[in-house]
Design an enzyme around this catalytic site. Structure first.
Site: not given
Ligand code: DSN
Length: 473
Positions: A65, A67, A242, A271, A274, A280
């Site tokens: 942990y 935090e 974003d 994120t 991607k 993730r």
């Molecule tokens: N789930 C993601 C996507 O497929 O674009 C976005 O949150």
């Protein structure tokens, strides 16, 4: 017999250890690799993280942990988490040229929530505290606190509409962001399918939002963040971007100048899994004036940081700083454009007529299909996509009229523009051979056609083995 390489040994050993406790889990993990190897993955938000990224997550960093922030934790004994987080931060700042990075968010939604609360605290809380001449919210009287809470709940956000490609977390009611903010949307010009910046400016002038959000999850074009920042400045809004979908294109310097959000936005969220090809997770980049508030992400918004995932983020950022990542990022776009061109040549209608980024949005109404019907027909034929609303979609967000496809994953696998044309042909076959059924979900597709396409997809993929260095035996 030659010795097994390090990756095969590592994953085989890990599965053996898991199998000794719960064999079904070991089997599911192994089957996931098998299934991913067999499927033509065109989901725009997915990728294949490297073995180094995957292995950095599977260890005892998960047990701790921590935090708080680096050197300022609510728990003792966080020296190694501090090291891990500091390395991830250092790489993130260098990779994106950002003055400040926060790598704790567990997902994109979490990153956006951290950013929203940081903006609210920066813009709403501090003036309220100053007015009450107090330093801490705990020092406010009940009446002052009630006034502050009311002010928090009464702010405005301007984000891209869902059907134009915006994301649920950009102020839409099914998400908590839509309950936090009074939201209004900007969209695309129906004639071009591209953002109408003049209309966006008009809406901002009239609505006077506290926050303007740039970025998308299903918009196939570049966004001019310089213009959006100008609009934000004109109306006194904080400009947030974003970049979850296109972070890899920013990291790989495909999006530069007006199209790189980092120099233009006050705060950028992403994120890491991607187009960036990490684990993730999420991250926030910001200007120094927002860093104090962003640092309060945990425990204000987030649960304890996942040190094992921060370790994997550090590895992924380090990989993206290697010279070959720029080539990868450019190939993602080249492949998306080749796919768009191949589909268009075969008669498809694409939202906005093409793509500048990693994704393509097909209007499947052209084939008399809903997105739901097309998605399943493609899946039955071995092509994994997802349905998505298109601008002014008559079928709504569930059935939709669009199919969203993207190239980050197949580009990681090594497929190039010639293979994209073959994929366009496979998709064209399925979409033209599928006939709508009695409901928006039902359809008819000759199983022989689905079978043939599926076999062709498998043959194509066989030339580009996934995780060739991983042999599970
Ligand atoms: N789930 C993601 C996507 O497929 O674009 C976005 O949150």
């Amino acid at each position: 017999m030659s010795a097994l390489n390090a990756e095969s040994t590592a994953f085989r050993s890990a599965l053996d250890v898991v199998r000794a406790v719960e064999p079904r889990i070991a089997d599911a993990i192994a089957k996931e690799l098998h299934d991913q190897r067999e499927s033509l993955k065109l989901i725009a938000s997915e990728n294949y993280a490297s073995p180094a990224v995957l292995l950095a997550m599977g260890n005892w960093l998960s047990d701790k942990y921590a935090e708080g922030t680096i050197g300022r934790r609510f728990y003792a004994g966080c020296q190694n988490v501090d090291t891990v987080e500091a390395i991830a931060v250092e790489h993130a700042k260098e990779l994106f040229g950002a003055p400040y990075a926060y790598v704790q968010p567990h997902s994109g939604i979490d990153a956006n929530l951290v950013a929203y609360w940081a903006i609210l605290a920066d813009r709403v809380e501090a003036p309220a505290l100053a007015k009450a001449q107090k330093r801490n919210v705990n020092d406010l009287t009940d009446a002052e606190w009630a006034e502050l809470r009311a002010a928090f709940g009464n702010q405005r956000m301007l984000g891209m509409s869902l059907d134009a490609g915006g994301h649920l977390t950009h102020g839409f009611r099914p998400n908590i962001s839509g309950k936090m903010f009074d939201q209004r949307s900007y969209g695309v010009d129906p004639a071009t399918g591209q953002i109408d910046y003049a209309a966006l400016r008009e809406t901002a002038r009239e609505f006077r939002p506290l926050v303007i959000v740039g970025g998308y999850s299903a918009y196939p074009r570049k966004v001019n963040f310089r213009i959006m920042r100008e609009i934000a400045d004109e109306v006194g809004a904080t400009f947030m971007v974003d970049m979850a979908h296109f972070a890899g294109l920013v990291a790989g310097k495909v999006f530069t100048g007006d199209f790189d959000p980092v120099p233009h936005a006050h705060i950028v969220t992403t994120t890491t899994h991607k187009s960036l090809r990490g684990p993730r997770g999420g991250a926030v980049l910001c200007q120094p004036e927002l860093s104090d508030q962003v640092d309060r992400g945990c425990p204000m918004v987030l649960g304890g940081p996942l040190a094992h995932v921060m370790a994997a983020k550090a590895v992924a950022f380090a990989e993206a700083r290697q010279p070959d990542f720029a080539g990868y990022a450019q190939r993602i776009v080249d492949n998306a454009q080749a796919l768009a061109e191949g589909l268009t040549r075969r008669g498809a209608t694409l939202v906005s007529g093409g793509t500048d980024n990693h994704l393509v949005l097909i209007d499947v109404d052209k084939y008399g299909l809903t997105g739901r019907q097309a998605e399943q027909a493609l899946l039955d034929s071995g092509v994994v996509t997802n349905r998505n609303a298109i601008p002014q979609d008559p079928n709504g967000a569930w059935y939709t009229s669009g199919i969203r496809i993207g190239t980050p994953a197949l580009t990681s696998r090594g497929l190039g523009t010639a293979e994209m044309d073959q994929i366009a042909e496979l998709m064209h076959t399925v979409l033209t051979q599928t006939k709508p059924g009695a409901s928006k979900a039902k359809f008819d597709l000759d199983p022989a056609v689905a079978d043939r396409v599926s076999k062709q997809a498998t043959e194509l993929l066989a030339e580009f083995p996934l995780y060739p260095q991983v042999d599970l035996g």
